[in-house]
Scaffold this motif. Sequence first.
Motif, PDB file in Angstrom:
ATOM      1  N   SER A 137       9.458  -8.045  -9.484  1.00  0.00           N
ATOM      2  CA  SER A 137       8.400  -8.616  -8.667  1.00  0.00           C
ATOM      3  C   SER A 137       8.977  -9.458  -7.537  1.00  0.00           C
ATOM      4  CB  SER A 137       7.443  -9.475  -9.515  1.00  0.00           C
ATOM      5  OG  SER A 137       8.059 -10.666  -9.927  1.00  0.00           O
ATOM      6  N   VAL A 138       8.244  -9.465  -6.436  1.00  0.00           N
ATOM      7  CA  VAL A 138       8.573 -10.323  -5.292  1.00  0.00           C
ATOM      8  C   VAL A 138       7.272 -10.981  -4.843  1.00  0.00           C
ATOM      9  CG1 VAL A 138       9.442 -10.464  -2.935  1.00  0.00           C
ATOM     10  CG2 VAL A 138      10.481  -8.860  -4.557  1.00  0.00           C
ATOM     11  N   GLU A 139       7.307 -12.295  -4.688  1.00  0.00           N
ATOM     12  CA  GLU A 139       6.127 -13.041  -4.249  1.00  0.00           C
ATOM     13  C   GLU A 139       6.522 -13.966  -3.099  1.00  0.00           C
ATOM     14  OE1 GLU A 139       2.814 -15.045  -6.811  1.00  0.00           O
ATOM     15  OE2 GLU A 139       4.346 -16.580  -6.420  1.00  0.00           O
ATOM     16  N   ALA A 140       5.727 -13.944  -2.035  1.00  0.00           N
ATOM     17  CA  ALA A 140       5.962 -14.821  -0.885  1.00  0.00           C
ATOM     18  C   ALA A 140       4.712 -15.647  -0.632  1.00  0.00           C
ATOM     19  CB  ALA A 140       6.307 -14.005   0.349  1.00  0.00           C
ATOM     20  N   VAL A 141       4.902 -16.936  -0.447  1.00  0.00           N
ATOM     21  CA  VAL A 141       3.819 -17.829  -0.052  1.00  0.00           C
ATOM     22  C   VAL A 141       4.051 -18.201   1.408  1.00  0.00           C
ATOM     23  CG1 VAL A 141       2.630 -19.999  -0.491  1.00  0.00           C
ATOM     24  CG2 VAL A 141       3.641 -18.729  -2.397  1.00  0.00           C
ATOM     25  N   GLU A 154      10.789  10.692 -28.911  1.00  0.00           N
ATOM     26  CA  GLU A 154      11.438   9.851 -27.923  1.00  0.00           C
ATOM     27  C   GLU A 154      10.566   9.755 -26.663  1.00  0.00           C
ATOM     28  OE1 GLU A 154      12.820  14.008 -27.033  1.00  0.00           O
ATOM     29  OE2 GLU A 154      12.449  12.767 -28.820  1.00  0.00           O
ATOM     30  N   GLN A 155      10.689   8.639 -25.985  1.00  0.00           N
ATOM     31  CA  GLN A 155       9.962   8.444 -24.742  1.00  0.00           C
ATOM     32  C   GLN A 155      10.745   9.028 -23.566  1.00  0.00           C
ATOM     33  OE1 GLN A 155       9.171   4.160 -24.561  1.00  0.00           O
ATOM     34  NE2 GLN A 155       7.063   4.557 -25.208  1.00  0.00           N
ATOM     35  N   THR A 156      10.014   9.455 -22.545  1.00  0.00           N
ATOM     36  CA  THR A 156      10.637   9.978 -21.334  1.00  0.00           C
ATOM     37  C   THR A 156      10.163   9.165 -20.131  1.00  0.00           C
ATOM     38  OG1 THR A 156       8.860  11.611 -21.049  1.00  0.00           O
ATOM     39  CG2 THR A 156      10.828  12.310 -22.244  1.00  0.00           C
ATOM     40  N   TYR A 157      11.034   9.088 -19.146  1.00  0.00           N
ATOM     41  CA  TYR A 157      10.754   8.322 -17.926  1.00  0.00           C
ATOM     42  C   TYR A 157       9.895   9.165 -16.982  1.00  0.00           C
ATOM     43  CZ  TYR A 157      11.760   6.263 -13.328  1.00  0.00           C
ATOM     44  OH  TYR A 157      11.667   5.727 -12.069  1.00  0.00           O
ATOM     45  N   ASP A 158       8.744   8.616 -16.566  1.00  0.00           N
ATOM     46  CA  ASP A 158       7.814   9.348 -15.708  1.00  0.00           C
ATOM     47  C   ASP A 158       7.609   8.694 -14.345  1.00  0.00           C
ATOM     48  OD1 ASP A 158       7.397  11.337 -17.571  1.00  0.00           O
ATOM     49  OD2 ASP A 158       5.663  10.345 -18.482  1.00  0.00           O
ATOM     50  N   GLY A 159       8.602   7.962 -13.882  1.00  0.00           N
ATOM     51  CA  GLY A 159       8.501   7.355 -12.558  1.00  0.00           C
ATOM     52  C   GLY A 159       8.155   5.879 -12.618  1.00  0.00           C
ATOM     53  N   ASN A 160       7.742   5.331 -11.473  1.00  0.00           N
ATOM     54  CA  ASN A 160       7.444   3.910 -11.358  1.00  0.00           C
ATOM     55  C   ASN A 160       5.990   3.704 -10.946  1.00  0.00           C
ATOM     56  OD1 ASN A 160      10.269   3.232 -11.720  1.00  0.00           O
ATOM     57  ND2 ASN A 160      10.578   3.870  -9.593  1.00  0.00           N
ATOM     58  N   THR A 161       5.506   2.516 -11.202  1.00  0.00           N
ATOM     59  CA  THR A 161       4.180   2.138 -10.733  1.00  0.00           C
ATOM     60  C   THR A 161       4.246   0.742 -10.134  1.00  0.00           C
ATOM     61  OG1 THR A 161       1.845   1.854 -11.353  1.00  0.00           O
ATOM     62  CG2 THR A 161       3.482   1.198 -12.976  1.00  0.00           C
ATOM     63  N   SER A 162       3.472   0.519  -9.081  1.00  0.00           N
ATOM     64  CA  SER A 162       3.448  -0.783  -8.414  1.00  0.00           C
ATOM     65  C   SER A 162       2.050  -1.370  -8.446  1.00  0.00           C
ATOM     66  CB  SER A 162       3.906  -0.651  -6.949  1.00  0.00           C
ATOM     67  OG  SER A 162       5.302  -0.698  -6.831  1.00  0.00           O
ATOM     68  N   GLU A 163       1.986  -2.680  -8.472  1.00  0.00           N
ATOM     69  CA  GLU A 163       0.734  -3.395  -8.341  1.00  0.00           C
ATOM     70  C   GLU A 163       0.866  -4.370  -7.181  1.00  0.00           C
ATOM     71  OE1 GLU A 163       0.132  -5.108 -12.231  1.00  0.00           O
ATOM     72  OE2 GLU A 163      -1.151  -3.431 -12.813  1.00  0.00           O
ATOM     73  N   TYR A 164      -0.266  -4.609  -6.498  1.00  0.00           N
ATOM     74  CA  TYR A 164      -0.278  -5.440  -5.297  1.00  0.00           C
ATOM     75  C   TYR A 164      -1.302  -6.560  -5.463  1.00  0.00           C
ATOM     76  CZ  TYR A 164       1.998  -1.250  -3.450  1.00  0.00           C
ATOM     77  OH  TYR A 164       2.840  -0.179  -3.258  1.00  0.00           O
ATOM     78  N   PHE A 165      -0.948  -7.760  -4.971  1.00  0.00           N
ATOM     79  CA  PHE A 165      -1.819  -8.913  -5.112  1.00  0.00           C
ATOM     80  C   PHE A 165      -1.878  -9.700  -3.807  1.00  0.00           C
ATOM     81  CE2 PHE A 165       0.142  -7.865  -9.112  1.00  0.00           C
ATOM     82  CZ  PHE A 165      -0.883  -7.965 -10.052  1.00  0.00           C
ATOM     83  N   ILE A 166      -3.073 -10.141  -3.449  1.00  0.00           N
ATOM     84  CA  ILE A 166      -3.270 -11.043  -2.318  1.00  0.00           C
ATOM     85  C   ILE A 166      -3.949 -12.290  -2.857  1.00  0.00           C
ATOM     86  CG2 ILE A 166      -4.404 -11.416  -0.090  1.00  0.00           C
ATOM     87  CD1 ILE A 166      -4.264  -8.430   0.413  1.00  0.00           C
ATOM     88  N   LEU A 189      -1.194 -18.150   2.403  1.00  0.00           N
ATOM     89  CA  LEU A 189      -1.447 -16.782   1.949  1.00  0.00           C
ATOM     90  C   LEU A 189      -0.337 -16.393   0.992  1.00  0.00           C
ATOM     91  CD1 LEU A 189      -2.981 -14.030   2.224  1.00  0.00           C
ATOM     92  CD2 LEU A 189      -1.318 -13.451   4.002  1.00  0.00           C
ATOM     93  N   THR A 190      -0.705 -15.896  -0.178  1.00  0.00           N
ATOM     94  CA  THR A 190       0.283 -15.466  -1.167  1.00  0.00           C
ATOM     95  C   THR A 190       0.237 -13.958  -1.317  1.00  0.00           C
ATOM     96  OG1 THR A 190       0.076 -17.554  -2.394  1.00  0.00           O
ATOM     97  CG2 THR A 190       1.072 -15.694  -3.550  1.00  0.00           C
ATOM     98  N   LEU A 191       1.360 -13.316  -1.103  1.00  0.00           N
ATOM     99  CA  LEU A 191       1.499 -11.875  -1.264  1.00  0.00           C
ATOM    100  C   LEU A 191       2.464 -11.599  -2.415  1.00  0.00           C
ATOM    101  CD1 LEU A 191       1.946 -10.805   2.475  1.00  0.00           C
ATOM    102  CD2 LEU A 191      -0.158 -10.748   1.128  1.00  0.00           C
ATOM    103  N   LYS A 192       2.100 -10.665  -3.275  1.00  0.00           N
ATOM    104  CA  LYS A 192       2.967 -10.328  -4.403  1.00  0.00           C
ATOM    105  C   LYS A 192       2.916  -8.831  -4.655  1.00  0.00           C
ATOM    106  CE  LYS A 192       3.794 -11.320  -9.326  1.00  0.00           C
ATOM    107  NZ  LYS A 192       3.356 -12.093 -10.508  1.00  0.00           N
ATOM    108  N   ARG A 193       4.077  -8.301  -5.006  1.00  0.00           N
ATOM    109  CA  ARG A 193       4.156  -6.890  -5.394  1.00  0.00           C
ATOM    110  C   ARG A 193       5.042  -6.770  -6.627  1.00  0.00           C
ATOM    111  NH1 ARG A 193       6.682  -1.636  -2.160  1.00  0.00           N
ATOM    112  NH2 ARG A 193       6.156  -0.153  -3.799  1.00  0.00           N
ATOM    113  N   THR A 194       4.642  -5.914  -7.539  1.00  0.00           N
ATOM    114  CA  THR A 194       5.438  -5.674  -8.742  1.00  0.00           C
ATOM    115  C   THR A 194       5.796  -4.195  -8.840  1.00  0.00           C
ATOM    116  OG1 THR A 194       3.557  -5.204 -10.198  1.00  0.00           O
ATOM    117  CG2 THR A 194       4.190  -7.517  -9.923  1.00  0.00           C
ATOM    118  N   LEU A 195       6.810  -3.909  -9.630  1.00  0.00           N
ATOM    119  CA  LEU A 195       7.214  -2.528  -9.904  1.00  0.00           C
ATOM    120  C   LEU A 195       7.732  -2.451 -11.327  1.00  0.00           C
ATOM    121  CD1 LEU A 195       8.982   0.054  -7.738  1.00  0.00           C
ATOM    122  CD2 LEU A 195      10.094  -0.604  -9.878  1.00  0.00           C
TER     123      LEU A 195
END
Length: 206
Positions: A133-137, A167-179, A149-155
Motif C-alpha cells: 500500500s501507498v498513502e499520500a496526504v 494447492e493454491q495457484t496464483y491468479d494475478g493481483n488486485t488493487s483497491e483505491y481510496f479517496i 486530501l488523502t489518496l491511497k492504493r493497495t495491491l
Amino acid sequence: IEASCKLGYEEAVEITLNGVNVPICPDGYFTDKSIHTTALPALRKGTNELIVRAPVGKRLSLENFKCHKSLTLEFDGYNASIYGDNAAGKTSIYDALTWLLFGKDSKGNGEKNIEIKPLDANGEVLDHLAETSVEAVLLLEAGENGAELTLKRTLKEIWTTKRGRTEQTYDGNTSEYFIDGVPVRKYAFSEKDDQLVSEDTFRLLT
C-alpha cells in the motif's frame, strides 16, 4: 501600461492570470538553476489576479513497497530532500508516489513491467500474502486549517484453489483505491489525480 514577469513554478500545478490558464513551460531560472521559471502574459492596467494552485505533501506512507517494509515520511507541507547511500531505497520512494498517482514507476514503466512487491535475495516475492500500500496526504490549501486530501492504493495477490486440487495457484493481483478513506473505482481515482496534476506536468515539475 504593459508589463510582464517571471514566476518560479517549482510547486505549481496550475497557474491562472485573470481567469486565463497559463501554460507551465520552463524558460529560464531564478537565482539558481534549481528554481525554474515560466513566463506570464502581459499584465493589464489596474488590478490583476494571479492564482497558483499547488498541492503540497504532508505525509507519505509505504507498506511492503519494494525494499520498504514500512516507511512513513512526514513533510508537514514543506519541501524535502531525501539523501542516502546507493540502493538505500531513495528511488523506491519516488516510484511509490508515481505508482500511487499514475500506476507507473518513476521512469514511466507501466505496471506490467515493474515489480513493486518486496523480493528476497533470489528475486522472488518475499511474502505472497502481504498487502502493498501507498498513502499520500496532500495539503490543498495553505494554513493550519488548510484542506487536505488523502489518496491511497493497495495491491495484493489473488490465490485460489482449483476444483479437484489442494494447492493454491496464483491468479494475478488486485488493487483497491481510496479517496479520503472511502473506497472508489479506479476511474474515479484517476479522475481525481487528473484534477490535481497531469502526469506530464508532474514529471516536468519533479
